[in-house]
Design a protein around this motif. Structure first.
Motif, PDB file in Angstrom:
ATOM      1  N   VAL A  55       1.053  -1.283   0.100  1.00  0.00           N
ATOM      2  CA  VAL A  55       0.009   0.113   0.760  1.00  0.00           C
ATOM      3  C   VAL A  55       0.874   1.247   0.027  1.00  0.00           C
ATOM      4  CG1 VAL A  55      -1.558   1.268   1.378  1.00  0.00           C
ATOM      5  CG2 VAL A  55      -2.262  -0.897   1.315  1.00  0.00           C
ATOM      6  N   ALA A  56       2.234   0.997   0.637  1.00  0.00           N
ATOM      7  CA  ALA A  56       2.756   2.979   0.855  1.00  0.00           C
ATOM      8  C   ALA A  56       3.215   2.522  -0.277  1.00  0.00           C
ATOM      9  CB  ALA A  56       3.881   1.906   1.794  1.00  0.00           C
ATOM     10  N   ILE A  57       3.972   1.426  -0.927  1.00  0.00           N
ATOM     11  CA  ILE A  57       4.569   1.971  -2.437  1.00  0.00           C
ATOM     12  C   ILE A  57       3.955   2.131  -3.467  1.00  0.00           C
ATOM     13  CG2 ILE A  57       6.648   0.926  -3.366  1.00  0.00           C
ATOM     14  CD1 ILE A  57       8.147  -0.400  -0.850  1.00  0.00           C
ATOM     15  N   THR A  58       3.224   0.531  -3.543  1.00  0.00           N
ATOM     16  CA  THR A  58       1.999   0.271  -4.862  1.00  0.00           C
ATOM     17  C   THR A  58       2.131   2.065  -5.792  1.00  0.00           C
ATOM     18  OG1 THR A  58       0.996  -1.194  -4.043  1.00  0.00           O
ATOM     19  CG2 THR A  58       0.417   0.137  -6.327  1.00  0.00           C
ATOM     20  N   GLU A  59       2.721   1.814  -7.268  1.00  0.00           N
ATOM     21  CA  GLU A  59       2.220   3.066  -7.809  1.00  0.00           C
ATOM     22  C   GLU A  59       1.408   2.917  -8.890  1.00  0.00           C
ATOM     23  OE1 GLU A  59       5.512   5.182  -7.161  1.00  0.00           O
ATOM     24  OE2 GLU A  59       4.605   5.729  -9.289  1.00  0.00           O
ATOM     25  N   PRO A  60       0.442   3.588  -9.268  1.00  0.00           N
ATOM     26  CA  PRO A  60      -0.668   3.581 -10.260  1.00  0.00           C
ATOM     27  C   PRO A  60      -0.054   2.454 -11.344  1.00  0.00           C
ATOM     28  CG  PRO A  60      -0.425   5.502  -9.559  1.00  0.00           C
ATOM     29  CD  PRO A  60       0.268   5.820  -9.161  1.00  0.00           C
ATOM     30  N   ALA A  61      -1.775   1.899 -11.453  1.00  0.00           N
ATOM     31  CA  ALA A  61      -1.245   0.823 -13.181  1.00  0.00           C
ATOM     32  C   ALA A  61      -1.428   1.658 -14.162  1.00  0.00           C
ATOM     33  CB  ALA A  61      -2.552   0.420 -13.264  1.00  0.00           C
ATOM     34  N   SER A  62      -0.756   1.557 -15.426  1.00  0.00           N
ATOM     35  CA  SER A  62      -0.813   1.987 -16.450  1.00  0.00           C
ATOM     36  C   SER A  62      -2.080   2.285 -16.813  1.00  0.00           C
ATOM     37  CB  SER A  62      -0.033   1.518 -17.423  1.00  0.00           C
ATOM     38  OG  SER A  62       0.204  -0.133 -17.748  1.00  0.00           O
TER      39      SER A  62
END
Lengths: 272, 184
Positions: A55-62
């Motif tokens: 949750v802390a690191i996830t980047e938005p999906a393309s």
């Protein structure tokens, strides 16, 4: 390092693997044995930790979730909550009212039931429950235990949620059907199935088979009870390629072919 | 009242709130593991179905809602990956390192305290441990696969991941204790 500390280290490694990359059958067996030896282990702490990191690191999906999918999920959620709220006591009266007159058996146009199906949720849970080496279903096991054993031990079992129909009896029904073609074994699970009077009517399961175009396979009759109901499927013929499971309300003892007066639940197998 | 508690109490309006709040996070998690859009759509429906069914299990004292729903998404995605015997979508290993190097002490999500702990602890790990943990936690590569990809001994991969996660676990526990003491 002591034997116990080695085991604890292995236990942690397996719990981490379970939370991150998943476990194969052998590792699940080893994990279960270690958990039996160390029953106070918190089995979820690494799963929770991994999620905190995610949750802390996830980047938005393309790409974004399609808007139509979001709307569909919202509708399904609202329908789920709405069905969970229904009172069941008033439904029993409806079941009694719905009992069919004894009628001559009529042909079912099974290939074209023509129902407006809400989106079925195919719940493939094969990898979710840890596989274990416990015995397959035996005569001493409850239907619930047998169902769980089938899910754990089968390599082809699938689970499909029931979809409600337009029938008034259907509006409180939730649950799912589990089926394994290899085992020719399955279980229906219901919550909110209106209780019937077996002297007036009984529920009957029908299994539609891709290779049996003319008539569905009779999956047996059963009665509803309060609370959760698990029903073993007792198919009369071999099922080759199921496409849909459907439950109707029939006269006591069931019928050879259904007149489709009361179709209370369906579960459609998605292709592929 | 948080969204999951509202759902558990039967508030249908909370369903829309939940989807609007978490669709980005959960879609991102699923798409990181699952290449096929069709399969990802199937899984995300399963994820939310499980959220509706198990909203009542959420315990606010254990952590944030986002972590609860993320756990469901991760489980479903990892299980599908394993059952398909497929590979997750990943950038290159260098891309993973870029992600870590780009991290700052600013929080990426609304979970202020937890994100701070994660980011601070990840930055304190040595580069190799951080790499192993990211490949394992974020992309679902097994210990054996990470050893093959990086050329590191399998034992070293297992040990560094285990130690790194235990350090982070301890840091979270201490942070939670501080929070509890702050409330008293």
């Amino acid at each position: 390092m002591t034997a116990e500390s080695q085991k604890l280290e292995l236990l942690q490694e397996l719990l981490i693997a379970k939370a991150t990359s998943g476990l194969d059958h052998d590792d699940q067996t080893i994990l279960q044995r270690l958990l039996d030896e160390f029953p106070d282990t918190d089995t979820e702490e690494f799963e929770w930790l991994a999620s905190q990191i995610d949750v802390a690191i996830t980047e938005p999906a393309s790409d974004e979730m399609p808007a139509h999918l979001m709307q569909s999920i919202i509708k399904q959620g609202e329908a789920f909550l709405a069905s969970s709220d229904q009172a069941t006591h008033e439904i029993t009266d409806e079941v009694a009212k719905a009992s069919p007159e004894p009628a001559p058996r009529r042909t079912l146009n099974n290939a074209l039931w023509g129902l407006a199906l809400a989106a079925s949720l195919i719940i493939a849970l094969i990898g979710w429950l840890p596989r274990d080496t416990s015995s397959p279903a035996t005569a001493e096991m409850t239907p619930l235990q047998s169902r769980e054993a089938l899910i754990r031990n089968s390599t082809d079992a699938f689970i499909i949620a029931w979809t409600q129909t337009d029938d008034p009896l259907s509006k409180t029904i939730t649950g799912d059907v589990v089926w394994s073609n290899q085992a020719q074994e399955g279980y229906m699970r219901f919550q909110g199935l209106p209780v019937n009077n077996p002297q007036l009517n009984q529920y009957q399961l029908w299994i539609f088979d891709e290779q049996r175009k003319q008539y569905p396979v009779d999956g047996g009759v059963f009665d509803a009870v309060e609370g959760e109901l698990i029903v073993p499927i007792r198919e009369k013929l071999q099922v080759y390629s199921p496409t849909m499971f459907a439950v109707t309300l029939e006269q006591p003892g069931g019928v050879v072919v259904s007149d489709k007066e009361h179709i209370v639940a369906i579960a459609k197998v998605e292709a592929g | 009242m948080n969204v999951l508690t509202q759902i558990a109490s039967g508030n249908q309006e909370a369903v829309r709130l939940c989807v609007e709040k978490y669709n980005g996070l959960l879609w991102s998690i699923v798409r990181r593991y699952i290449q096929s859009q069709a399969e990802a759509e199937e899984i995300i429906q399963e994820v939310f179905a499980e959220v509706w069914q198990h909203a009542s299990r959420y315990d606010p004292d254990k952590g944030d809602e986002a972590v609860f729903v993320a756990t469901i998404a991760r489980r479903r995605s990892i299980d599908r990956l394993r059952s398909n015997n497929a590979r997750p979508r990943t950038e290159s290993i260098d891309g993973v390192i870029d992600v870590v190097d780009a991290m700052s002490v600013q929080c990426k999500q609304e979970i202020q305290a937890d994100s701070d702990v994660v980011i601070k602890q990840m930055n304190q790990l040595d580069e190799e441990s951080r790499r192993f943990i990211l490949l394992n936690v974020m992309y679902g590569y097994s210990h054996g696969e990470i050893a093959s990809m990086t050329g590191a001994p399998l034992g070293s991969v297992k040990t560094q991941i285990r130690r790194g996660l235990n350090i982070m676990k301890q840091a979270f526990a201490e942070a939670q204790q501080k929070t509890i003491r702050g409330r008293v």
